[in-house]
Design a protein around this motif. Sequence first.
Motif, mmCIF file in Angstrom:
data_model
loop_
_atom_site.group_PDB
_atom_site.id
_atom_site.type_symbol
_atom_site.label_atom_id
_atom_site.label_comp_id
_atom_site.label_asym_id
_atom_site.label_seq_id
_atom_site.Cartn_x
_atom_site.Cartn_y
_atom_site.Cartn_z
ATOM 1 N N VAL A 20 -29.174 -24.673 56.972
ATOM 2 C CA VAL A 20 -29.796 -24.104 58.171
ATOM 3 C C VAL A 20 -28.729 -23.863 59.232
ATOM 4 N N SER A 21 -27.817 -24.807 59.401
ATOM 5 C CA SER A 21 -26.724 -24.638 60.361
ATOM 6 C C SER A 21 -25.863 -23.435 59.981
ATOM 7 N N GLU A 26 -30.178 -29.450 56.327
ATOM 8 C CA GLU A 26 -29.470 -29.415 57.605
ATOM 9 C C GLU A 26 -28.189 -28.590 57.493
ATOM 10 N N GLU A 27 -27.513 -28.723 56.367
ATOM 11 C CA GLU A 27 -26.249 -28.010 56.161
ATOM 12 C C GLU A 27 -26.464 -26.499 56.089
ATOM 13 N N LYS A 43 -33.232 -33.238 52.540
ATOM 14 C CA LYS A 43 -32.946 -33.244 53.970
ATOM 15 C C LYS A 43 -31.479 -32.934 54.296
ATOM 16 N N GLU A 44 -30.531 -33.612 53.619
ATOM 17 C CA GLU A 44 -29.117 -33.427 53.931
ATOM 18 C C GLU A 44 -28.681 -31.980 53.661
ATOM 19 N N GLU A 95 -36.274 -25.904 55.406
ATOM 20 C CA GLU A 95 -35.536 -26.659 56.420
ATOM 21 C C GLU A 95 -35.758 -28.155 56.316
ATOM 22 N N HIS A 96 -36.653 -28.572 55.424
ATOM 23 C CA HIS A 96 -37.043 -29.971 55.268
ATOM 24 C C HIS A 96 -37.456 -30.556 56.625
ATOM 25 N N VAL A 97 -38.413 -29.878 57.239
ATOM 26 C CA VAL A 97 -39.007 -30.354 58.486
ATOM 27 C C VAL A 97 -40.453 -30.730 58.185
#
Length: 287
Positions: free
Chosen positions: A181-182, A178-179, A174-175, A45-47
Amino acid sequence: MKPAEVTHFTMVFPGEDMSVKPEDFIATEVGETKEIIIAWGHPYEHVLFDCPENLQVHVRKPDGTTLELTPTETTIQGHKAYKVSYTVDQKGDSLIYVRLVAPEHGLIDYTKTFIHCGLEQWKGWDADVGQEVEVIPYTRPYGMEEGFVFSGKALYNGQELSNATVEVEKYHQKERAEEIVSEAEEKYPYDPPMMYTRVTKTNSDGDFSYTLDEPGIWYVGATKEVEVGYPRRGVFQLPILEEFPTSSESGSSTTGQLAGVSSTLVYSAIGVAIIALIIAIVAVRKK
């Protein structure tokens, strides 16, 4: 002791920042210095989270000697991280290994990766560095393409770690994170994390295997649950290359071969027709 928050991983990136790629794990020549970032978080998730302060970093050189590296604090995307510098001074495979204690996440994490240097100098990648929990690869961890099977053995204090959970997770920028995971949350609302962290188990001998089906940086970690204290996890981090040769190249080659076959058939047919015409003309003249 409650199970560890297993989606947290120690990320060891030899490319100076978080935009790591498979080429960063290669030293093109002896004498090259690698600036290695050590971060803590969820790779898929790049968290990121603040990296725990209790960490140790070592390197095992191709000749078997070991060296302790001194981490210095830095900041990555607003979170505390660490960095170390290592100059490759031998051909072969240098193993970078990190011990990190994360009390707030209930885990002691042992992560290992490599830096490869030298044409066909394929030595050292399968060495045992003596981590409390450690993954020893059976498959050489470089030169692997998407779809290759990674296999190895999990050890606990040097002995086979049997029937242990093995987590497999891919790192995303990161980008992209987000894509996807959504998308996972929308498509699998009943349990999106099942798509983030894949799970298998070791057998009675501590052996396991898993197909790494996408290019990128992967984490493969085996966990030892203990009666007293934090669970221990041994992780091997490795890069996976894109398919080689690519499908388009293969397709072009196949198309070219088919075109060649078609041309040959056409010319053969023309030749047969000409011969038949000549035979017919000769037959008419004889009459």
